[in-house]
Design an enzyme around this catalytic site. Structure first.
Site, PDB file in Angstrom:
ATOM      1  N   LYS A  36       0.839  -1.203   0.000  1.00  0.00           N
ATOM      2  CA  LYS A  36       0.000   0.000   0.000  1.00  0.00           C
ATOM      3  C   LYS A  36       0.877   1.258   0.000  1.00  0.00           C
ATOM      4  O   LYS A  36       2.079   1.177   0.276  1.00  0.00           O
ATOM      5  CB  LYS A  36      -0.921  -0.008   1.216  1.00  0.00           C
ATOM      6  N   TYR A 267      17.126  30.750   9.156  1.00  0.00           N
ATOM      7  CA  TYR A 267      16.033  31.534   9.726  1.00  0.00           C
ATOM      8  C   TYR A 267      16.010  31.459  11.258  1.00  0.00           C
ATOM      9  O   TYR A 267      16.270  30.398  11.835  1.00  0.00           O
ATOM     10  CB  TYR A 267      14.688  30.992   9.231  1.00  0.00           C
TER      11      TYR A 267
HETATM   12  C1  LIG Z   1      -0.343  -1.681   6.729  1.00  0.00           C
HETATM   13  C2  LIG Z   1      -1.039  -2.923   7.095  1.00  0.00           C
HETATM   14  C3  LIG Z   1      -0.319  -4.104   7.310  1.00  0.00           C
HETATM   15  C4  LIG Z   1       1.203  -4.154   7.340  1.00  0.00           C
HETATM   16  O1  LIG Z   1       1.643  -3.713   8.602  1.00  0.00           O
HETATM   17  P1  LIG Z   1       3.215  -3.675   8.960  1.00  0.00           P
HETATM   18  O2  LIG Z   1       3.237  -3.241  10.367  1.00  0.00           O
HETATM   19  O3  LIG Z   1       3.823  -2.654   8.050  1.00  0.00           O
HETATM   20  O4  LIG Z   1       3.753  -5.028   8.726  1.00  0.00           O
HETATM   21  C5  LIG Z   1      -1.036  -5.258   7.521  1.00  0.00           C
HETATM   22  N1  LIG Z   1      -2.396  -5.248   7.553  1.00  0.00           N
HETATM   23  C6  LIG Z   1      -3.109  -4.127   7.373  1.00  0.00           C
HETATM   24  C7  LIG Z   1      -4.588  -4.184   7.430  1.00  0.00           C
HETATM   25  C8  LIG Z   1      -2.463  -2.920   7.155  1.00  0.00           C
HETATM   26  O5  LIG Z   1      -3.178  -1.805   6.984  1.00  0.00           O
END
Ligand SMILES: *Cc1c(COP(=O)(O)O)cnc(C)c1O
Length: 374
Positions: A36, A267
């Site tokens: 994702k 800054y």
């Molecule tokens: C992002 C996600 C994962 C992966 O989690 P990690 O901690 O990066 O391994 C697994 N399941 C769902 C539903 C997620 O949203």
């Protein structure tokens, strides 16, 4: 990627991703890579193609739109959408592209039934249960009711039951992960008692390395694939050893200058040179997702040596102390993340200075123009 106007380069080593996937496979029977958010900034198409070549046959995207891109990249892969359908276009897309969407409400089931009927198809779904995140999903005691609803649907078939853990990466809260595991087991029992033949999926990276009893049929590794140890800085750190970082981020020294004692830098004048000093101006700033929160906290790496950030990070420029790097010259490459040698900057370290987690470091810095190396 979306930042096109800068000198920052994000370099991705796909071989590290593949090696991490192989390491995960020594711990878990059936890991479905989570790619994702553009593969946590590593590039969805490139990451998916490399992981497919390494043997992954189920993968999880975030939005339905991402899942469709994933399908285009590797049509042979079973594609999961972790967010599930949100609007009419999503419902149609899930049906037309054979995406296994996470579904966590009865309304979604009914809308999918209608969309699948219109598309003249049967759609597979992953039933999403909330066992303790209080985010999306059916409640634990809804399991039997969900099975009843599915009995009445002709075009929707449940192929998975899923939930997500809130504390899998924190040994201090292992008990909460076990409690969630207990609730998930009750859900599976209820579904199986209704004759639903679903694969079960609960484990993220933390659970893959830390909670083998919660692995079930399919695991969902994200951050571990990208080389960050889910247990960094905890008593379980050794459980995540062997993962390799896949992302490095660098830019160029634009100019080197010597400033007199008493001269302030950047800054707000938050840093003043105590003595004459040699400083470097780097072409990186918060517009490149190098956070202003790193002001006066972070270090960079040049010629294998660490140099501290001086004063405030600007929009596209940041000053560093070059007192101890006489060999540095304008145009030299300087690393914000990674770099060669034992002083390489780890994602965990950068996240620490930043006041965030490795996930955010990767997602944000990954938006810079990417190059792929092996
Ligand atoms: C992002 C996600 C994962 C992966 O989690 P990690 O901690 O990066 O391994 C697994 N399941 C769902 C539903 C997620 O949203």
């Amino acid at each position: 990627m979306s930042i096109w106007y800068n000198h920052v380069r994000t370099r991705i080593r796909l071989k590290a991703l593949v090696d991490n996937y192989r390491l995960i496979r020594t711990r878990a029977t059936n890991p479905a890579p989570v790619i994702k958010s553009d593969a946590y900034g590593h590039g969805l198409p490139e990451a998916a193609a490399a992981l497919f070549a390494a043997g992954a046959r189920t993968m999880a995207a975030g939005t339905v739109g991402e899942a469709a891109v994933l399908k285009d990249t590797v049509p042979e892969v079973e594609v999961i959408s972790l967010l599930g359908p949100l609007d009419t276009a999503d419902y149609a897309c899930v049906c037309e592209r054979d995406i296994v969407a996470f579904v966590g409400s009865t309304e979604q089931l009914l809308l999918l039934e209608e969309a699948a009927r219109l598309a003249g198809t049967t759609v597979r779904v992953a039933l999403k249960f909330d066992t303790g995140m209080a985010r999306l999903g059916f409640a634990v005691d809804e399991a039997a009711g969900v099975a009843d609803t599915l009995d009445g649907l002709e075009h929707v078939r449940a192929t998975m039951a899923c939930s997500h853990l809130a504390t899998a990466d924190d040994p201090g809260q292992a008990e909460y992960a076990q409690e969630q595991g207990g609730r998930f087991a009750r859900i599976l029992k209820a579904l199986h008692a209704r004759g639903l033949d679903v694969r079960a999926s609960l484990a993220n990276s933390g659970a893959i390395f830390g909670h083998p009893a919660l692995h079930h049929d399919l695991q969902r590794p994200g951050i571990a694939l990208y080389g960050a140890n889910p247990f960094h800085g905890t008593p379980w750190e050794a459980k995540g050893h062997g993962l390799q970082p896949a992302m490095q981020v660098s830019s160029r020294l634009v100019q080197i200058r010597t400033i007199p004692a008493g001269q302030s830098v950047s800054y707000g004048r938050t840093f003043t040179a105590p003595a004459e000093m040699r400083i470097g101006i780097v072409a990186v700033g918060y517009a490149d997702n190098y956070s202003r929160g790193l002001s006066a906290k972070a270090q960079m790496l040049i010629h294998g040596k660490r140099v501290p950030v001086l004063g405030r990070v600007c929009m596209q420029l940041t000053a560093v102390d070059l007192s101890h790097v006489p060999e540095a010259a304008a145009g030299d490459e300087i690393f914000m993340l990674g770099g060669a040698g034992p002083a390489a900057i780890s994602a965990e370290e950068l996240a620490g200075w930043w006041g965030t987690i490795t996930y955010e470091v990767f997602c944000l810095l990954g938006q810079n123009p990417r190059e792929y190396v092996d």
